[in-house]
Scaffold this active site. Structure first.
Site, PDB file in Angstrom:
ATOM      1  N   GLN A  26      59.347 130.649 157.044  1.00 18.93           N
ATOM      2  CA  GLN A  26      58.143 130.426 157.826  1.00 18.93           C
ATOM      3  C   GLN A  26      57.016 131.267 157.250  1.00 18.93           C
ATOM      4  O   GLN A  26      57.239 132.243 156.532  1.00 18.93           O
ATOM      5  CB  GLN A  26      58.368 130.719 159.305  1.00 18.93           C
ATOM      6  CG  GLN A  26      58.493 132.158 159.719  1.00 18.93           C
ATOM      7  CD  GLN A  26      58.778 132.282 161.217  1.00 18.93           C
ATOM      8  OE1 GLN A  26      59.435 131.438 161.828  1.00 18.93           O
ATOM      9  NE2 GLN A  26      58.296 133.361 161.827  1.00 18.93           N
ATOM     10  N   LYS A  34      55.229 134.437 153.129  1.00 13.22           N
ATOM     11  CA  LYS A  34      56.345 133.496 153.289  1.00 13.22           C
ATOM     12  C   LYS A  34      57.623 134.295 153.469  1.00 13.22           C
ATOM     13  O   LYS A  34      57.991 135.091 152.604  1.00 13.22           O
ATOM     14  CB  LYS A  34      56.442 132.585 152.059  1.00 13.22           C
ATOM     15  CG  LYS A  34      57.446 131.453 152.190  1.00 13.22           C
ATOM     16  CD  LYS A  34      57.325 130.493 151.001  1.00 13.22           C
ATOM     17  CE  LYS A  34      58.231 129.281 151.176  1.00 13.22           C
ATOM     18  NZ  LYS A  34      58.063 128.317 150.057  1.00 13.22           N
ATOM     19  N   ALA A  53      53.153 128.102 159.852  1.00 10.67           N
ATOM     20  CA  ALA A  53      54.040 126.950 159.662  1.00 10.67           C
ATOM     21  C   ALA A  53      55.474 127.447 159.661  1.00 10.67           C
ATOM     22  O   ALA A  53      55.744 128.616 159.358  1.00 10.67           O
ATOM     23  CB  ALA A  53      53.720 126.235 158.351  1.00 10.67           C
ATOM     24  N   ALA A  54      56.407 126.547 159.983  1.00  8.25           N
ATOM     25  CA  ALA A  54      57.831 126.895 159.970  1.00  8.25           C
ATOM     26  C   ALA A  54      58.606 125.741 159.366  1.00  8.25           C
ATOM     27  O   ALA A  54      58.372 124.578 159.703  1.00  8.25           O
ATOM     28  CB  ALA A  54      58.326 127.187 161.382  1.00  8.25           C
ATOM     29  N   ALA A  55      59.518 126.065 158.463  1.00  5.83           N
ATOM     30  CA  ALA A  55      60.363 125.055 157.826  1.00  5.83           C
ATOM     31  C   ALA A  55      61.801 125.553 157.822  1.00  5.83           C
ATOM     32  O   ALA A  55      62.095 126.635 158.338  1.00  5.83           O
ATOM     33  CB  ALA A  55      59.882 124.762 156.407  1.00  5.83           C
ATOM     34  N   SER A  56      62.683 124.772 157.241  1.00  6.94           N
ATOM     35  CA  SER A  56      64.104 125.103 157.325  1.00  6.94           C
ATOM     36  C   SER A  56      64.474 126.314 156.491  1.00  6.94           C
ATOM     37  O   SER A  56      65.449 126.996 156.771  1.00  6.94           O
ATOM     38  CB  SER A  56      64.941 123.902 156.884  1.00  6.94           C
ATOM     39  OG  SER A  56      64.638 123.554 155.550  1.00  6.94           O
ATOM     40  N   ASP A 107      57.987 118.829 144.083  1.00 10.18           N
ATOM     41  CA  ASP A 107      57.980 118.415 145.496  1.00 10.18           C
ATOM     42  C   ASP A 107      56.563 118.058 145.956  1.00 10.18           C
ATOM     43  O   ASP A 107      56.022 118.685 146.868  1.00 10.18           O
ATOM     44  CB  ASP A 107      58.548 119.565 146.340  1.00 10.18           C
ATOM     45  CG  ASP A 107      59.022 119.107 147.709  1.00 10.18           C
ATOM     46  OD1 ASP A 107      59.210 117.887 147.894  1.00 10.18           O
ATOM     47  OD2 ASP A 107      59.217 119.967 148.593  1.00 10.18           O
TER      48      ASP A 107
END
Length: 544
Positions: free
Chosen positions: A136, A151, A130-133, A281
């Site tokens: 990743q 991570k 997965a990749a986020a801001s 979150d």
């Protein structure tokens, strides 16, 4: 790209270039200038904009990348600053980003641990999971055969966040000086708060400590699982954590959805009212369901903390909301620090009355605590409402939680679940009290707990600081004995008051053996209290 020396001494390590500050500033200023021009055009009589202001603003932030996406997500909490349509648009901001190159990821790991991925892992999946801001994730296997996720924080993200936020702070400072209408909102303080939150969120070492705390707190839970971090394998830029198998929570429906929804609410009651910190979150991407229906929490970059005082106020608010006691809701609101002391209490009492009347006509499953919070905050969008940082996280958490539970169990009622917790005493309230007596019990218990500290503070303020009383005591043995006797009577009076209150609470919450359904401890407490009352009264009459 450029290079830095490797900590292992095995040659240079490749990293991404730092952002060009001047070029970035030009990009940001140009984007915001375009937004201002668009706003001006929308004011023209013949203008027919195809977007709302909130949607356009959200698109602007999305286009500016990581810092501004996160900025928008934090601003989506500020119901005290922004109108509802803008808040809804900002809530939809997502981290749509491409993964960074795997050789850069491996270089960051080597810089973090001083060893290559081949030395640390038996296998390392070069394709991101997965990749986020902010980071990743890659799958990997340790030498002992345990599956883990790695991570890895995006390169130079901290420098970019600091550069962007520094520019925003300058803009906010100028705007605050030039536009008097903005001064009550204190935009500089808003930017500083968001900047501080962003720096905490991108610190993976801090996240690792949060993971460890939650993993320890839920280790024996039959309904919740938190995959723990691996000792010695986490830093500010890299975090290695146990891999967990499961489905995304929004893939669960029907009867299983109801079971999982109840488990999540139970977990949050425990987090809020027992351990004092909570996962901030809970969107579907961060919640998984294990094959045994345990809920697996991921991503602890955002964690809310509540102290004992705030915990008690939240318990009062939840109970008052369930009981539909408008007066108590406003008092709890004041105790939480959401209404400043100069606020007109009557305005908010009217808002709460209207709110509860609206909810009274709805089935419980349609009651929304998030909606109640939003309406209360919107009612005081003036300087009357203040939002402490952790309550910003709490309000966002409740909003996300309700949205997530609606996806998996539309018939589930958070309010009904909270009501059950109120009745079984998990939110500091007891089943055998109802209505006004329940509030009396709650407030009495809170007062008893706070009484010693309150008395000590009052004495310190009055005697120690203000100098209100100045006593000159002569060396008179008779006077000294009288003063000592007076102190003993005051102490006895306090103990007597405590006995009366404690005995009353024991009758409401019976424990131990009883006589005619009255606890023996309560009877003994009343007997002692009456005896002490007689002694105090007799001494008083002697003095007269």
């Amino acid at each position: 790209m450029n290079t830095v020396p490797s900590e292992t001494g095995n040659g240079p390590v490749t990293i991404l270039p730092r952002p060009n500050s001047l070029g970035r500033a030009v990009t940001i200023v140009t984007a915001f200038s375009g937004f201002v021009v668009w706003l001006a055009r929308c004011k023209l009589p013949w203008a027919r904009p195809n977007q709302t202001t909130g949607e356009r603003f959200a698109d602007l932030l999305q286009g500016l990348g990581t810092t501004f996406v996160k900025l928008g997500q934090h601003l989506s909490l500020r119901a005290d600053l922004l109108p509802e349509d803008t808040l809804r648009a900002l809530e939809r901001l997502q981290d749509h980003v491409s993964p960074f190159p795997v050789d850069v990821a491996e270089s960051i790991i080597e810089l973090a641990f001083g060893r290559s991925t081949e030395e640390i892992f038996a296998s390392f999946d070069r394709k991101p999971l997965a990749a986020a801001s902010i980071a990743q994730i890659h799958r990997a296997t340790l030498a002992n055969g345990h599956d883990v996720i790695v991570k890895i924080r995006r390169p130079n993200i901290r420098a970019q966040v600091d550069s962007d936020m520094r520019l925003l702070r300058r803009v906010a400072h100028i705007a605050q000086r030039l536009v008097p209408a903005l001064r009550p909102l204190n935009p500089v303080a808003v930017v500083d708060e968001i900047w501080s939150n962003l720096r905490r969120e991108i610190d993976l070492a801090r996240e690792a400590r949060n993971v460890r705390r939650f993993a320890d707190a839920t280790r024996d839970s039959p309904t919740v699982f938190v995959p723990d971090v691996i000792d010695g394998l986490w830093t500010e830029t890299v975090l290695v954590q146990e891999f967990s198998h499961g489905r995304r929570i929004d893939e669960i429906h029907g009867e299983q959805g109801m079971i999982v929804a109840q488990s999540i609410v139970d977990s949050y009651v425990h987090q809020l009212f027992s351990i004092g910190y909570f996962h901030g979150d809970p969107h579907p991407g961060n919640l998984f369901v294990m094959p045994d229906l345990r809920v697996c929490f991921h991503d602890f970059g955002i964690v809310g903390h509540i102290d004992r005082r705030l915990r008690r106020a939240l318990a009062a608010f939840a109970t008052a909301f369930v009981e539909q006691n408008a007066d108590w809701v406003v008092d709890a609101w004041l105790d939480m620090g959401l209404l400043r002391q100069h606020a007109d209490r009557r305005i908010f009492l009217e808002v709460v009355d209207d709110l509860l009347r609206d909810f009274a006509d709805l089935p419980l499953r349609e009651w929304s605590i998030a909606n109640a919070l939003s309406r209360l905050i919107a009612a005081g969008r003036s300087s009357a409402v203040g939002l402490p940082s952790d309550l910003l996280v709490f309000s966002r958490t409740v909003l996300l939680l309700e949205s997530t539970l609606q996806r998996i169990a539309p018939e589930f009622s958070i309010v009904e679940a909270l009501s059950r917790h109120v009745k079984n005493g998990r939110i500091d309230i007891n089943d055998q009290e109802s209505g006004r007596s329940r509030r009396l019990s709650f407030e009495l218990a809170a007062t008893i707990d706070e009484l010693p500290d309150l008395m000590a503070r009052k004495l310190h303020d009055k005697l120690g600081k203000s100098g209100l009383f100045e006593l000159t005591i002569n060396q008179d043995p008779h006077f000294a004995r009288s003063l000592e006797h007076l102190g003993a009577r005051i102490a006895l009076a306090i103990v007597t008051l405590g006995l009366y209150i404690a005995s009353t609470l024991l009758i409401s919450n019976p424990i131990g053996p009883t006589i005619a359904e009255v606890p023996v401890l309560a009877i003994a407490g009343y007997v002692l209290a009456v005896r002490f009352t007689y002694s105090i009264t007799r001494d008083y009459r002697r003095l007269k």
